[in-house]
Design a protein around this motif. Structure first.
Motif, short mmCIF file in Angstrom:
data_model
loop_
_atom_site.label_atom_id
_atom_site.label_comp_id
_atom_site.label_asym_id
_atom_site.label_seq_id
_atom_site.Cartn_x
_atom_site.Cartn_y
_atom_site.Cartn_z
N LYS A 40 -2.84 4.50 -9.33
CA LYS A 40 -2.65 4.87 -8.10
C LYS A 40 -1.34 3.88 -7.47
CE LYS A 40 -7.60 5.28 -6.65
NZ LYS A 40 -7.87 5.98 -8.05
N ASN A 67 -2.97 -5.19 -8.53
CA ASN A 67 -1.71 -4.49 -8.16
C ASN A 67 -0.78 -5.06 -9.10
OD1 ASN A 67 -2.41 -2.82 -5.98
ND2 ASN A 67 -1.95 -4.60 -4.70
N GLY A 123 3.59 1.99 2.72
CA GLY A 123 2.49 0.96 1.98
C GLY A 123 2.18 -0.15 2.26
N TYR A 127 -0.79 -4.80 2.85
CA TYR A 127 -0.97 -3.60 2.57
C TYR A 127 -1.43 -2.69 3.53
CZ TYR A 127 0.78 -5.11 -2.24
OH TYR A 127 1.58 -5.50 -3.26
N ASP A 128 -1.12 -1.17 3.48
CA ASP A 128 -1.91 -0.21 4.27
C ASP A 128 -2.55 0.45 3.28
OD1 ASP A 128 -3.05 1.57 5.88
OD2 ASP A 128 -0.88 2.07 6.94
N THR A 129 -3.61 0.30 3.16
CA THR A 129 -4.54 1.05 2.06
C THR A 129 -4.63 2.50 2.24
OG1 THR A 129 -6.64 0.49 2.93
CG2 THR A 129 -6.05 -1.12 1.30
N SER A 130 -4.63 2.91 3.73
CA SER A 130 -4.85 4.34 3.77
C SER A 130 -3.40 5.03 3.35
CB SER A 130 -4.79 4.31 5.30
OG SER A 130 -3.42 4.20 6.08
N LYS A 131 -2.67 4.33 2.93
CA LYS A 131 -1.33 5.15 2.40
C LYS A 131 -1.37 5.27 0.86
CE LYS A 131 0.45 5.90 6.59
NZ LYS A 131 -0.74 5.40 7.20
N THR A 132 -2.37 4.89 -0.02
CA THR A 132 -2.46 4.91 -1.09
C THR A 132 -2.40 6.29 -1.69
OG1 THR A 132 -3.78 2.78 -1.48
CG2 THR A 132 -3.99 4.32 -3.22
N ALA A 136 0.19 2.02 -4.64
CA ALA A 136 -0.15 1.21 -3.46
C ALA A 136 0.91 1.27 -2.47
CB ALA A 136 -0.56 -0.13 -3.82
N GLY A 178 -8.09 -2.73 -7.86
CA GLY A 178 -7.63 -3.94 -6.98
C GLY A 178 -6.91 -5.02 -7.53
N ASN A 216 -1.51 0.42 -9.11
CA ASN A 216 -2.96 -0.24 -9.78
C ASN A 216 -3.74 0.86 -10.41
OD1 ASN A 216 -5.01 0.77 -7.74
ND2 ASN A 216 -3.74 -0.40 -6.22
#
Length: 845
Positions: A123, A550, A574, A593-598, A125, A548, A544
């Protein structure tokens, strides 16, 4: 008593195989040729049969080569790792089509390719930085200075005249006249505005300047245009300055079978005048109607008026009427009249005072420019004696040009004249604007300095002060010095950008304090001069495996290789970014971090591509199998032999074509090498069964993949391909397809098994086949490998049969000569007998 005669034999030769000398049948009345043909018929039949045999051997050679070509094509196209449609490359069956998953605001910046077992867990991030290149933005090059023109007090007073060429665009026509005075043109030379030199550069011809230079340029233009006055005679002018200034003339060197057409439009402008001794055509034909080179040369030498006739001087103010100049302002370029006819008449009527007229021209130009570009953009001004042009705000770039060199010279402007650096003008004419004012008046020193210009320690070859700024930039970009150079007209600054992105790279312009370092003077950057140096930066990507934790990857380009997956970033996402686009960090140095952009990945095999490759392979393979099988099964038809030349003469082309097509059938029937090849191809799928077992697969797996053997046992081992089944198998079990095609744990795979089946019969690489290029090539050679032809079996057979033909031809000639001699003796005997009979008959009377 009558003459003794023998009955003539009916019939004559229709084959034409005899080559008879002399005459026959004069006394005997016999058809000698027909009789000799009958007596040599057996030998002629042998010759015909031998010639037909040569044709059969050639057909057999052609048939062998056709099969070997198909075999080589199959290997070249599919059975090599470097082939376009290679079946051996395991990448074809790998899950290397990668799709991105996630918010489109992030996935639009990520592309990936390659195969990785980790891709399903990987993924992205964030992308926090993109790679940038080191760049140097130069100081602003000089101040904005007005463009000075040649529109001046001197011109308005009448002391300066505008010069116009009478010669440019006219032509000399060369050719010949017939006795009626009709002209046939052989070649023509039109006096051009420019020509292209040996370096591909356009050179404008100056018709109003130095005449010796003009003639040199005209000769280069004529040579480039290929104008010839004979097979080895180029058109070549010679300039003759004359005894006193103004007494110059033009001549044409050499000689020619052509004459000049007397109506050629260039004659008057070249100073030719008829009536002088030797200048008028004399003689007959072409000499009476056209100008030989001697007549032309005499007519220009006697007149001494080249400069006078080739140029026209006109009043400068009148010249400006409806004369247009090309003006660029910002991104807009327009052609603008200096004066309209109406404005000219108003100026001439209003005053004769030079200063008043100059101000009136200034006002008229301003009006015309404002009409084209709008008010308050470009200012027409006067610096006491000359009119100038500049931007109103003193910042914007203004560029002025005219149609050709004559117009620019009359208007007193250079090509691409600009209030900033003019990239289309020479380095020498841009000295102050380039920061090279210290070289003013010292061209030689500037040329020396330019010849040693270095960037990143590497010298840029071929620079000189006569070169335009644009040409200098091209030289730098063509040289491998690690930068791209450009000029920003809007800001008046040069930019050097490193050819490679990433940190740790610098652009080295050498010692800036060196007075001869022109690279630093032109491209150097100082804060006080408005220049700046932007250091390159590495790209940064955060990834990552869904755990979790990174990891941060850096790359000098925007491409990263993570566990075999090649990931390319084109934008940042991100994390939180500030107004300058830089990532915001917490006190501990970490990111928000903006996790919605993974971004995550899915991968699959390229079923379409693999299916395309296999479909093309099976089509070509079946074509080869069909050709070999046909050669094995098709018998020759008795009585259908190669046609003789006499037979062909009696048939239409279509009939000949149809006959030979039928005669060629079965030409390889009974050839052991072809039978063996057919057995090898038909056993491919049998060998494939055992190979599948070694890979832990079965024939059922092949059926599920859409690859099966033909149910018709008589078709020689063709394969059947179900494209839809194959694509489905590629999508669900690509690893099985890879094992089938390329082998696994000791198995060979279909590609290798086919290769082993065909290689013994034809291959480009003898090392793969025990030093042999294959049985088919051994039999007939190959035009694709011409060195194999002379050692082939068919070549030796043709050679032996050719020798046999020559022996039969020699035998036939011997027989013919013997029969001719015998018939000649018979003729002589009958002639004597006839003479005796006539004598005896006379005695009786």
């Amino acid at each position: 008593m009558g003459s003794l005669t023998m009955g003539a034999t009916q019939g004559s030769s229709g084959i034409g195989n005899t080559s008879l000398r002399g005459f026959g049948g004069m006394a005997s009345g016999l058809d000698r040729d027909a009789l000799i043909e009958q007596m040599t018929k057996r030998t002629q039949a042998k010759l015909t049969k031998a010639r037909q045999e040569s044709t059969r051997i050639e057909w057999k050679q052609e048939a062998f080569r056709s099969l070997s070509d198909k075999t080589l094509d199959l290997q070249d196209d599919f059975l090599s790792y470097s082939s376009r449609y290679s079946l051996k490359n395991s990448d074809l069956y790998s899950t290397n089509l990668v799709d991105t998953r996630g918010d489109s605001a992030a996935t639009k910046f990520i592309t990936a390719r390659g195969a990785s077992e980790m891709s399903k867990n990987l993924k992205i991030a964030a992308v926090t930085k993109l790679a940038t290149a080191e760049s140097v933005v130069s100081d602003v090059k000089g101040t904005v200075t007005a463009i000075k023109t040649g529109i001046s007090l001197n011109a308005m007073s009448g002391a300066k005249k505008a010069k116009i060429s009478n010669l440019k665009g006219t032509s000399l026509q060369f050719g010949n006249y017939d006795t009626t005075g009709a002209f046939t043109e052989k070649t023509r030379f039109t006096f051009p505005a420019s020509y292209t030199d040996e370096n591909g550069k356009t050179v404008e011809i100056d018709y109003t300047g130095d005449k010796q230079k003009l003639v040199q340029d005209l000769n280069k233009a004529a040579k480039q245009a290929g104008v010839k006055l004979g097979e080895h005679q180029d058109l070549k002018f010679k300039y003759n300055p004359g005894a006193t200034p103004g007494n110059d003339f033009i001549s044409i060197e050499g000689s020619s079978e052509y004459v000049i057409k007397t109506e050629s439009s260039a004659l008057e402008a070249l100073g030719y005048e008829a009536g002088h001794p030797g200048a008028t055509p004399t003689g007959s034909g072409s000499a009476a109607y056209g100008l030989g080179l001697n007549h032309f040369n005499a007519g220009t030498a006697a007149a001494h008026k080249f400069t006078q006739k080739s140029l026209k001087e006109t009043d400068y103010l009148d010249y400006l009427a409806d004369k247009k100049i090309s003006i660029s302002f910002g991104a807009t370029r327009k052609d603008v009249s200096i004066l309209t006819e109406q404005q000219l008449n108003q100026i001439k009527t209003a005053s004769t005072d030079p200063s008043t007229r100059l101000n009136a021209v200034k006002a008229a130009m301003q009006e015309n420019i404002d009409h084209a570009f709008g008010n308050g953009k470009i200012r027409v001004d006067r610096d006491t004696d000359h009119l100038t042009l500049n931007s109103v705000n003193g910042k914007d770039t203004v560029t002025v040009n005219a149609a050709d060199k004559i117009e620019r010279d009359n208007l007193g402007i250079q090509e691409g004249s600009s209030n900033r650096v003019s990239v289309s003008s020479s380095i020498m004419s841009n000295l102050d604007k380039l920061g090279l004012g210290s070289f003013s008046g010292n061209k030689a020193a500037l040329d020396t300095a330019l010849s040693h210009l270095k960037i990143n320690g590497k010298e840029v070859k071929g620079l000189s002060s006569d070169m335009t700024v644009s040409e200098m930039l091209k030289k730098i970009n063509d040289a491998e010095v690690g930068v791209r150079a450009s000029y920003m007209e809007g800001s008046g600054r040069f930019v050097l950008v490193s050819s490679e992105t990433g940190s740790g790279r610098t652009i080295d312009l050498g010692n800036a304090s060196d007075p001869n370092n022109v690279a630093a003077k032109i491209f150097g950057a100082t804060a006080s001069g408005g220049g700046q140096i932007n250091h390159g930066e590495d790209a940064e990507l955060v990834y990552n495996y869904g755990n979790g934790i990174n990891e941060i990857a850096h790359s000098s380009s925007n491409t990263f290789n993570i566990d075999g997956l090649e990931i390319t970033a084109s934008g940042k996402f991100g994390v939180e970014f500030d107004s300058s686009g830089n990532p915001v960090t917490r006190p501990d140095g970490s990111y928000n971090y903006d996790t919605s952009k993974t971004v995550s990945f899915t991968s699959k095999a390229n079923a379409e591509k693999a299916a395309e490759h296999l479909k093309k392979f099976i089509e070509k393979y079946n074509e080869l199998v069909g050709a070999v099988n046909s050669a094995v099964r098709t018998r020759r038809e008795k009585g259908v032999d190669p046609l003789t030349e006499e037979q062909k003469k009696q048939m239409s082309e279509t009939s000949i074509e149809n006959w030979e097509k039928k005669a060629k059938q079965g030409v390889l029937y009974g050839e052991s090498s072809i039978r063996n090849y057919s057995v090898s191809l038909s056993s491919v799928m049998t060998r494939m069964m055992g190979d599948l077992e070694k890979a832990g697969l079965s024939y059922r797996d092949m059926e599920e993949a859409g690859i099966t053997m033909s149910p018709d046992f008589q078709d020689g081992g063709k394969l059947v391909f179900n494209e839809e089944k194959f694509k489905k198998a590629m999508e669900t079990h690509p690893e099985k397809i890879e094992k089938m095609m390329t082998g696994y744990h000791g198995s060979k795979g279909l590609a290798k098994i086919v290769e082993e089946a065909v290689t013994p019969y034809a291959t480009r690489f003898s090392s793969k086949n025990g030093g042999s290029y294959g049985e088919l090539i051994k039999q007939a050679g190959s035009n694709r490998m011409s060195y194999t032809n002379l050692s082939s079996v068919m070549y030796q057979k043709l050679k032996e049969n050719s020798e046999k033909i020559e022996k039969i031809k020699a035998l036939l000639k011997t027989e013919e000569d013997r029969y001719i001699k015998q018939f000649s003796q018979l003729e002589q005997l009958i002639s004597k007998m006839n003479a005796q009979a006539s004598y005896l008959s006379g005695l009786n009377n």
